[in-house]
Design an enzyme around this catalytic site. Sequence first.
Site, mmCIF file in Angstrom:
data_model
loop_
_atom_site.group_PDB
_atom_site.id
_atom_site.type_symbol
_atom_site.label_atom_id
_atom_site.label_comp_id
_atom_site.label_asym_id
_atom_site.label_seq_id
_atom_site.Cartn_x
_atom_site.Cartn_y
_atom_site.Cartn_z
ATOM 1 N N ASP A 137 -6.555 -6.188 -2.451
ATOM 2 C CA ASP A 137 -4.351 -6.814 -2.553
ATOM 3 C C ASP A 137 -4.827 -7.297 -3.749
ATOM 4 O O ASP A 137 -3.596 -7.887 -4.590
ATOM 5 C CB ASP A 137 -4.186 -6.832 -1.176
ATOM 6 C CG ASP A 137 -4.550 -5.933 0.046
ATOM 7 O OD1 ASP A 137 -4.127 -4.503 -0.049
ATOM 8 O OD2 ASP A 137 -4.028 -5.879 1.044
ATOM 9 N N LYS A 173 5.732 5.535 7.437
ATOM 10 C CA LYS A 173 5.627 4.691 8.323
ATOM 11 C C LYS A 173 6.899 4.560 9.474
ATOM 12 O O LYS A 173 7.489 3.971 9.347
ATOM 13 C CB LYS A 173 4.582 3.465 8.126
ATOM 14 C CG LYS A 173 3.719 4.015 6.743
ATOM 15 C CD LYS A 173 2.868 2.726 6.428
ATOM 16 C CE LYS A 173 1.670 3.364 5.913
ATOM 17 N NZ LYS A 173 0.804 2.153 5.123
ATOM 18 N N TYR A 217 1.702 0.907 13.996
ATOM 19 C CA TYR A 217 2.864 2.156 13.049
ATOM 20 C C TYR A 217 2.175 3.226 13.441
ATOM 21 O O TYR A 217 0.918 3.887 13.497
ATOM 22 C CB TYR A 217 2.842 1.197 11.934
ATOM 23 C CG TYR A 217 1.564 1.305 11.127
ATOM 24 C CD1 TYR A 217 0.660 2.478 10.334
ATOM 25 C CD2 TYR A 217 0.104 0.606 10.710
ATOM 26 C CE1 TYR A 217 -0.477 2.092 9.649
ATOM 27 C CE2 TYR A 217 -0.649 0.126 10.720
ATOM 28 C CZ TYR A 217 -1.227 1.220 9.453
ATOM 29 O OH TYR A 217 -2.165 0.934 9.115
ATOM 30 N N HIS A 250 1.265 -1.471 -0.106
ATOM 31 C CA HIS A 250 -0.338 -0.184 0.065
ATOM 32 C C HIS A 250 0.875 1.649 -0.215
ATOM 33 O O HIS A 250 2.131 1.585 0.817
ATOM 34 C CB HIS A 250 -0.709 -0.031 1.393
ATOM 35 C CG HIS A 250 -1.268 -1.072 0.722
ATOM 36 N ND1 HIS A 250 -2.830 -1.720 2.752
ATOM 37 C CD2 HIS A 250 -2.275 -1.908 0.335
ATOM 38 C CE1 HIS A 250 -2.882 -3.080 2.194
ATOM 39 N NE2 HIS A 250 -2.932 -3.038 1.327
#
Length: 185
Positions: A172, A71, A131, A62
């Site tokens: 996905d 991130k 995250y 992503h």
Amino acid sequence: MKATRLAIPEVVLIEPRVFGDDRGFFFESFNHQHFEEAIDRPVTFVQDNHSRSCKGVLRGLHYQIKSPQGKLVRVVSGEVLDVAVDLRRSSPTFGKWVSALLNAENKHQLWVPEGFAHGFVVLSESADFLYKTTSYYAPEHERCLMWSDADIGVDWMLERLGGKAPQLSGKDQIGKLLCEAEVYA
């Protein structure tokens, strides 16, 4: 903490200093000053996320084409293989990937800066994945790179899943190949 630049030097593996004895352990999971020194740039995090996934779940790859997210990722239970793919067309490592095993035992973290696609596969029975992001989630700008794109060639360590195919979300399953994906300048 120890900071190690990976084969793509903007991606940094963070190894905290853990103090433990028979009672348990303590470590500083985030220190803004030390983190900025480790990655050699200023950063502001605006959002914290937590996901739990079962063994064999693969999330990614992503990225947000506008409002890109840096991130800082870690695992607090279980184990994942965490992957970053460079999507900066002007980069000498464009289309290349790096990975790290993150688990509750090693307590490692991975810094994945803006300009990269990110994903992970769960190798343990389940995993809790935390995250921090540098930009808010913007679903209208979210994109997905095909996890199995042969031109990228990520080794997802699928042999650790006992021959089973990874479990993917609908989005996905329809990720774009690198050759047709929107990328950064």
